[in-house]
Design a protein around this motif. Structure first.
Motif, PDB file in Angstrom:
ATOM      1  N   GLU A 318      29.532  14.587  16.025  1.00  0.00           N
ATOM      2  CA  GLU A 318      29.644  13.573  17.071  1.00  0.00           C
ATOM      3  C   GLU A 318      30.873  12.699  16.818  1.00  0.00           C
ATOM      4  N   ASP A 321      34.860   9.238  20.661  1.00  0.00           N
ATOM      5  CA  ASP A 321      35.711   9.397  21.837  1.00  0.00           C
ATOM      6  C   ASP A 321      35.452  10.756  22.496  1.00  0.00           C
ATOM      7  N   GLN A 322      35.221  10.749  23.817  1.00  0.00           N
ATOM      8  CA  GLN A 322      34.925  11.974  24.542  1.00  0.00           C
ATOM      9  C   GLN A 322      36.081  12.969  24.477  1.00  0.00           C
ATOM     10  N   ALA A 325      36.141  14.750  21.116  1.00  0.00           N
ATOM     11  CA  ALA A 325      35.053  15.725  21.021  1.00  0.00           C
ATOM     12  C   ALA A 325      35.398  16.992  21.796  1.00  0.00           C
ATOM     13  N   THR A 370      29.843  13.665  22.081  1.00  0.00           N
ATOM     14  CA  THR A 370      30.171  12.260  21.924  1.00  0.00           C
ATOM     15  C   THR A 370      28.922  11.492  21.535  1.00  0.00           C
TER      16      THR A 370
END
Length: 372
Positions: A318, A321-322, A325, A370
Motif C-alpha cells: 500500500e 499516493d494513487q 501505486a 492505495t
C-alpha cells in the motif's frame, strides 16, 4: 518444489554507475489491478508520471532491458533507477526516498521492521525477479576445461591450494594436463552482493574447507583484489594462472569452471541457475506477499547450479499516493511478464523466472493499492 505451505511456487549484469532514466508507461487502475501481468505486460489505459528506484548494480543491464521494453508498451512514464548498490537501495527505500528497491539480499529482520513502518499498510513485497549465475572464471594456458568440487574451490580461494597441479585439482580433472604453476586467486576489493552470494555458497557447500562466514566483504587476506566485476574480469584476463568469480554474462573468452554438484560437474547456465531457485524454500515468518528465499546452496539435484545471485524487487503493498501505486503495480507487472523477462535475459544473460514464480509474484502485484 520445496517451498513453504503458503505457496508452492518459486522461480547479470554489468555494474554501471549513474542513473538510468528511460521513458516508460503502462496502465492499471483499481478495477484492473496488476494489468501488467500478462505475457507482454501493460494494459489499455495509459499512465503518466515518474517512478523512482535504486539499488543493486547487478540489475542494471536487466533494468535497461526492462525500461526499454516497457517504453515500447507505453510512453508516458519515466522510470529512474540508480544502481547505488543493494545496501544503498534498501536504505533509500526504507527512508522513503524511492518507490521501490533492487537488492541482491533480502531484508534482514531490522530492515524488514523499518520497511513495514515506511509502507502505509505495513505490508511489503519482496519478489525474486532476477536470477543470474555467478561463474568461477579462470585463465590458465593449455587448460580449456576445468572441473572443481566445492571443497576444491574453497581451498583455492582460502589460499590453502596454491598450485594448479595440486592433488585435489588433479582428482577433479583426471584427464587434464595441469601445469606446475602458482594459482593467483582474484577477489573483489569492494563490498559486493556477488561476493556475498559466492561466500554464502562456499560456507554452505564446502564444509570445513571454508571456515569463514558469508559476507559482502572478502574475508581472506592476501591474494589479488580488484574493484567491481569489471576489475576482477580484467585482473583474471591479464594474468596466467589466475582465477576469480564474476557474473557469467561478463566472463567473455575466459575459462568457466564446471562446479561439483552431487556426482556430476555442472556448467553455469541460466537454466541450471533457475533450477536451484526452484528447489529452494521461502524464508519463514514473512508476510503474505514476501517471497524471499533461502537458496539451496548445498543442493545435490542433477542439473542445478548453486552459485547463483538472486536479486529482489522490494516495495510496498500500500502506498499513500494513487499514482505511485498504479505505476509500481504496472511496471512490476511488466517486469515479471514473459516479455519483460526475455528483455532482461537478452540484456543481461539472466535466467527467466518460471511460470510458477510468475504466478506467485502476480498475486503480490495485484494486491498493490492505495492506503485507505
Amino acid at each position: 518444489m520445496k517451498l513453504s505451505t503458503r505457496s508452492r511456487a518459486v522461480a547479470l549484469s554489468t555494474a554501471l554507475a549513474g542513473t538510468l532514466a528511460l521513458a516508460a508507461c503502462g496502465a492499471s487502475n483499481e478495477e484492473n489491478a496488476g494489468g501488467g501481468g500478462g505475457s507482454t505486460g501493460g494494459s489499455a489505459e495509459e499512465l503518466s508520471g515518474t517512478l523512482v528506484g535504486a539499488g543493486a548494480s547487478s540489475q542494471q543491464a536487466a533494468m535497461q532491458g526492462w525500461t526499454a521494453g516497457y517504453s515500447g508498451v507505453q510512453s508516458g512514464v519515466t522510470v529512474n533507477y540508480d544502481p547505488v548498490g543493494s545496501g544503498g537501495g534498501r536504505e533509500q527505500f526504507i527512508a522513503g526516498g524511492t518507490d521501490f528497491a533492487g537488492s541482491d539480499a533480502a531484508l534482514d529482520e531490522e530492515e524488514l521492521a523499518a520497511a513495514q513502518e515506511r509502507c502505509a499498510g505495513g505490508e511489503i513485497f519482496e519478489l525474486p525477479n532476477y536470477i543470474a549465475p555467478i561463474a568461477v572464471i579462470y585463465n590458465l594456458e593449455g587448460v580449456d576445461e576445468l572441473n572443481l568440487a566445492p571443497a576444491t574451490v574453497a581451498g583455492i580461494f582460502n589460499q590453502q591450494i596454491t598450485n594448479w597441479n595440486d592433488p585435489a585439482i588433479a582428482a577433479d580433472n583426471p584427464d587434464a594436463t595441469l601445469p606446475d604453476q602458482a594459482i593467483t586467486p582474484v577477489n573483489r576489493s569492494d563490498e559486493s552482493g556477488t561476493t556475498e552470494n559466492f561466500t554464502e555458497y562456499l560456507a554452505a557447500a564446502a564444509a570445513d574447507a571454508w571456515p569463514h562466514e558469508a559476507s559482502g566483504d572478502w574475508p581472506v587476506a592476501g591474494g589479488e583484489a580488484a574493484q567491481g566485476t569489471s576489475g576482477v574480469v580484467s585482473a583474471v584476463s591479464g594474468g596466467n594462472g589466475t582465477i576469480g568469480y564474476a557474473d557469467l554474462s561478463q566472463a567473455g573468452d575466459l575459462g568457466v569452471v564446471n562446479i561439483g554438484v552431487g556426482e556430476e560437474f555442472v556448467e553455469p547456465t541460466a537454466e541450471a541457475a533457475a533450477a536451484v531457485v526452484e528447489n529452494s524454500e521461502t524464508l519463514p515468518g514473512r508476510g503474505q506477499y514476501d517471497f524471499a528465499i533461502e537458496l539451496a546452496r548445498d543442493t545435490t539435484e542433477s542439473g542445478s547450479y548453486p552459485i547463483v545471485l538472486v536479486s529482489y524487487h522490494i516495495g510496498c503493498i500500500e502506498y499513500d499516493d494513487q499514482e505511485k501505486a498504479d505505476l509500481v503495480r504496472d511496471f512490476m507487472g511488466y517486469v515479471i511478464s514473459e516479455e519483460g523477462q526475455q528483455a532482461a535475459a537478452e540484456a543481461a544473460g539472466s535466467a527467466p523466472i518460471s511460470a510458477a514464480l510468475r504466478e506467485q509474484a502476480q498475486g503480490a502485484i495485484d494486491a498493490i493499492a492505495t492506503a485507505g
